[in-house]
Design an enzyme around this catalytic site. Structure first.
Site, short mmCIF file in Angstrom:
data_model
loop_
_atom_site.label_atom_id
_atom_site.label_comp_id
_atom_site.label_asym_id
_atom_site.label_seq_id
_atom_site.Cartn_x
_atom_site.Cartn_y
_atom_site.Cartn_z
CG ASP A 46 -2.03 -0.97 1.14
OD1 ASP A 46 -2.28 -1.48 0.05
OD2 ASP A 46 -2.65 -1.26 2.18
CB THR A 98 -11.61 -9.32 -8.72
OG1 THR A 98 -10.21 -9.13 -8.93
CG2 THR A 98 -12.21 -8.02 -8.18
CB CYS A 139 -18.72 -14.44 -7.29
SG CYS A 139 -17.45 -13.68 -6.26
CB CYS A 164 -23.17 -2.55 0.54
SG CYS A 164 -22.27 -0.99 0.72
CB CYS A 212 -17.04 2.72 0.58
SG CYS A 212 -16.22 1.39 1.49
CB SER A 241 -13.90 1.13 4.37
OG SER A 241 -14.24 -0.07 5.02
CB CYS A 275 -17.71 -1.03 6.75
SG CYS A 275 -19.26 -1.92 6.47
CB CYS A 315 -18.87 -6.50 1.40
SG CYS A 315 -17.19 -5.90 1.66
#
Length: 372
Positions: free
Chosen positions: A135, A153, A189, A199, A215, A217, A242, A245
């Site tokens: 990051d 993803t 998925c 969400c 969002c 977060s 958060c 999800c």
């Protein structure tokens, strides 16, 4: 040089250094450039200007570190024991803090381990070009992790592993060695939309597309301004990040507990009462959050987030008193405290009406006159 054998050794060394999975991919992310540009053009990055500042460099690792031909992508699990997911979210008087941030900040720990991995490779092959990232640079870490076989993803835009879910951090070691690459995992998925429908703010717009401006977060961590009023009640008691999800994702049922003691819940969070956390002055906040990722948001933003949570909590006289005690400390904070006080006032009125109604029902049931 036997690059196939070296790649196998690198994965073994990575696991010895505390990474639960290690994969290798090339640096071609051109297929993601158009989607990245659309996301930026739509303003979905909010006020995170650094995401747009470097243009398409995020999708071009070789520009970030010239000479790079491969990326070693690594995963480190962070799920702490006794995470108490349901308990925290179900009790509006308790603070919900994202599970990744309950312990020490992961950035330095992972970067040091990636550096050690580079040094271990250097012992084997001699001097070569490498650079670790956690990051810490404009790089599309999730597409790289997907190419390296660490997962796919998910619709929430996080990387999912079919055996371990998504409770893990990602890091990268950019190298100039032409190692063999791994096969990506296929997306599994299916038709599941649990993350999208759960969400709280509707931030997941479509498969893999998240509007950061919605969002929680982003709002509690990256955004340092006035949180839109229409989103405050939806934040509930989430004061830092958060996990909703991830909590509903079926693949997370098998997530492993972290092997890193550094990621375990800090003792200071054993009691996450909102009022208690709201009483911390700046000195207490800095001391209690030393070595934590939470520390970087600063004391005022910490109080802002808790003020919203207190506004969302059931009415209590002590909440009202705690909010009033913080008025005048900071103009931005005052905006959110006034809102929280208004919510408490409304809840007090409802509570009083309910008490009167219950009293009236009891009187009627007893057959007494209403003025009794």
């Amino acid at each position: 040089m036997n690059y196939t054998e070296l790649a196998q050794n690198i994965k073994q060394w990575g696991q010895e250094l505390g990474f639960q999975k290690v994969g290798i991919c090339d640096v071609d992310l051109s297929e993601h450039e158009a989607q990245l540009q659309r996301w930026l053009d739509a303003g979905h990055h909010g006020n995170m200007d650094w995401m747009a500042r470097h243009g398409m460099m995020r999708a071009r690792p070789a520009e970030l570190h010239p000479g790079t031909v491969r990326v070693i992508s690594v995963r480190m699990d962070y799920l702490p024991p006794q995470a108490q997911f349901a308990a925290n979210l179900a009790d509006p008087t308790q603070a919900y803090i994202s599970r990744y941030s309950l312990g020490r900040d992961y950035h330095k720990l992972m970067r040091n381990q990636l550096k050690k991995l580079g040094q271990r490779i250097e012992q084997e092959v001699g001097a070569f070009g490498y650079r670790p990232f956690v990051d810490s640079a404009p790089i599309l870490e999730r597409p790289l992790a997907q190419k390296a076989g660490l997962g796919w993803t998910g619709k929430h835009s996080l990387i999912l592993d079919k055996d371990k879910g998504s409770w893990f951090f990602l890091g990268e070691l950019l190298i100039d060695l032409p190692l063999p690459v791994d096969e990506p995992q296929s997306n599994q998925c299916g038709k599941c939309t649990a993350c999208i429908t759960s969400c709280p703010t509707g931030a997941i717009l479509s498969d893999g597309v998240v509007d950061a401006r919605l969002c929680i977060s982003y709002l509690t961590i990256e955004f340092d301004g006035v949180i839109p009023e229409e989103l405050r009640s939806k934040m509930g008691n989430r004061i830092y990040g958060c996990d909703d999800c991830q909590l509903v994702c079926p693949w997370n049922r098998e997530g492993d507990i972290t092997e890193q003691d550094s990621f375990h819940r800090r003792p200071i969070f054993n009691d996450s009462n909102l009022i208690g956390l709201f009483t911390w002055d700046e000195a207490a906040f800095l001391k209690n959050m030393e070595g934590s990722a939470i520390r970087r948001i600063g004391h005022i933003q910490w109080l802002r987030n808790i003020a919203i949570a207190l506004g969302n909590a059931p009415y209590q006289n002590k909440i009202y008193d705690a909010l009033n005690a913080r008025l005048g400390l900071n103009a931005l904070l005052d905006v959110h405290i006034h809102w929280a006080l208004e919510q408490q006032d409304n809840k007090k009125e409802v509570a009083v009406r309910n008490i009167k109604l219950e009293r009236l029902v009891r009187i009627i049931e007893k057959g007494l006159p209403r003025d009794a």
